[in-house]
Design a protein around this motif. Sequence first.
Motif, PDB file in Angstrom:
ATOM      1  N   GLY A  91       0.789  -1.224   0.000  1.00  0.00           N
ATOM      2  CA  GLY A  91       0.000   0.000   0.000  1.00  0.00           C
ATOM      3  C   GLY A  91       0.815   1.264   0.000  1.00  0.00           C
ATOM      4  N   ARG A  92       1.935   1.249   0.769  1.00  0.00           N
ATOM      5  CA  ARG A  92       2.829   2.406   0.755  1.00  0.00           C
ATOM      6  C   ARG A  92       4.284   1.918   0.622  1.00  0.00           C
ATOM      7  N   SER A 103       0.751   0.607   6.291  1.00  0.00           N
ATOM      8  CA  SER A 103       0.408  -0.232   5.149  1.00  0.00           C
ATOM      9  C   SER A 103      -1.085  -0.071   4.848  1.00  0.00           C
ATOM     10  N   ILE A 104      -1.452  -0.452   3.621  1.00  0.00           N
ATOM     11  CA  ILE A 104      -2.859  -0.467   3.224  1.00  0.00           C
ATOM     12  C   ILE A 104      -3.135  -1.844   2.608  1.00  0.00           C
TER      13      ILE A 104
END
Length: 441
Positions: A66-67, A95-96
């Motif tokens: 995510g990132r 995080s995603i």
Amino acid sequence: MTDLVIAAERVLVDGAFRPAAVVVEGGTIAAVGALEDAPASAVRLAQDEVLLPGLVDTHVHVNEPGRTEWEGFRTATAAAAAGGVTTLIDMPLNSIPPTVDVPALEVKRAAAAPASFVDVGFWGGAVPASLGHLRPLWDEGVFGFKCFLAPSGVDEFPHLERAGLDAALDELAAFDGLLIVHAEDPDVLARHENAGGRHYPAFVASRPEEAETAAIAAVVDGLRRTGGRAHVLHLSAASALPLIRAAKAEGLRLTAETCPHYLVFDEGGIPDGATQYKCCPPIRDAANQDALWAALLDGTIDLVVSDHSPSTPERKFAGDGDFQVAWGGIAGLQFGLPAVWSEARHRGVPLERVVGWFSQRSADFVGLTDRGRIAAGARADLVVFAPTAPHRVVREELRFRNPVSAYLDHDLVGVVRRTYLAGAPVDLDGPPRGRLLTRPA
């Protein structure tokens, strides 16, 4: 069959250095024998080197998935190994998706499994939407649950209000789960909000010690009511130390950590606009730093961890040096041991005390009693360290994804020369060999 013997004049065993030969079989330390019994085939350390247990860092923001442009498992664990860290526990946010349920944990594990040079475990997250549903993550092996008591900086990981903190402690007490807390009080922060800018003391004033003290007091009240377990993350405020001491003396199950940047840097040395030093809670003044050192030495603070929280350069330097605008997190996973050891030497604190805060104390905190020590039966996670070697931190040696760090261009003492994971040297040019960890039963 013996896989490896490492022989050295100074091996850290039971909290003291002594001559020894460490025998490794099947990735485990089979024996710690006499130096004179080492075979001719033994790996012998140089005169300026010592053998240490692998470090255990229980506070790392990897951010993948995510990132991943901020940090990923391959780069974070390479930096860890370069700094002597052989086990890390990944935080549930940036995080995603954040690690607030079992499907998100599975996504995180899938990202980490093929890319980790060191062993990796995971924290879960306690956010308003996950309250009442924490047990499934616990049963899947997370080491505990992180919450924020003030806004986290990312929308997908909201903080807990006081009622939410109480609910989380109630829920975790039922199965003896651990709550780890970013302890800043949002009402105190709101009262001290200011216009920001490039002047670092203005940023410190916007996040006063009172914010930490008030939040920790709320945690202590919750522990007294529930009998549960909690841990204070990245303590920076010396004024909270009497509260933590009193809670421990009362028998409450409270632990606390601090970070290298609070022990090495101080407010007076941070230039205007130098947002590479921004973190929350902030780096405070030299007197505060002295009190943190004293609290480590007397056991009030239990361990030292990196709180490695990197971002892209664009975010870290956003606002052209405005401390209120820039991302709040320090990238330091690779340099914790030499940084703290450099300061410890000035204070007359021996290396064996410093290493204990980074290894056995942190390993025991998360129940990983098979590591963080050099002893028969322990994992053969080992570090060859040169404690008197000069070390100027330069951009070219940075292993984490973005070459931004508060430690750049600082002169340290101490160099990690080699890191062993399960008895084999970590090869950062080879395939990753780290394992995914679950909480011991």
